[in-house]
Design a protein around this motif. Structure first.
Motif: not given
Length: 164
Positions: A18-46
């Motif tokens: 969550k801190s990473a999201v806040r940091w990106v929004v506050d410090n890294l991205v600007g108009e026209g940029d794209r953010i992709i949230l990347i979730h990695v789930l367990s391979t055990k998921s069925d």
């Protein structure tokens, strides 16, 4: 800043991600940029989604769909309302494109795969702050990604800001 960059954020809804999201929004991205949230789930998921999308991960899920769909039912993800609200506000005020992608497997490998797959200009991940001993035993996702990703990687620690 801003224009046409694609920034990935490793997301597990931990305090540091969550801190990473806040940091990106506050410090890294600007108009026209794209953010992709990347979730990695367990391979055990069925989940049927894992069976459908396999190694390549889910299709990109736009923020509007992400807000509406039942991620818990579809993917086993419990989205944090605070993160969704932050991204929704940033998408409107900074005119960002926000999307989500779900992978299954080892987070270290899948985050590095995402860099190539999504053509990320940079990747931001949170650090769990493991001590040296635990890091040796368990391995550090952030350390692995910093060492192996083919783009710039920023590691955000809890409340103390980023480190490269």
């Amino acid at each position: 800043m801003g224009g046409n960059r694609t920034v990935g954020i490793g997301m597990d809804y931990s305090p540091t991600s969550k801190s990473a999201v806040r940091w990106v929004v506050d410090n890294l991205v600007g108009e026209g940029d794209r953010i992709i949230l990347i979730h990695v789930l367990s391979t055990k998921s069925d989940s049927p989604q894992k069976k459908l999308w396999g190694d390549k991960g889910s299709p990109l899920i736009p923020l509007e769909e992400f807000k509406e769909m039942n991620l818990s039912k579809q993917y086993g993800i419990s989205a944090d309302p605070e993160v969704v609200q932050l991204l929704d506000t940033a998408s409107k005020t900074k005119k960002l494109r926000v999307e989500c992608k779900v992978y299954w497997g080892d987070p270290r490998e899948k985050l590095c795969d995402a860099v190539e797959d999504l053509k990320l200009g940079s990747l931001v991940v949170g650090s769990r702050g493991l001590g040296t001993f635990k890091r040796v035993l368990l391995g550090s996702v952030s350390n692995y990604v910093v060492t192996n990703a083919t783009c710039a990687v920023t590691v955000v620690k809890g409340g103390s800001g980023p480190r490269a």
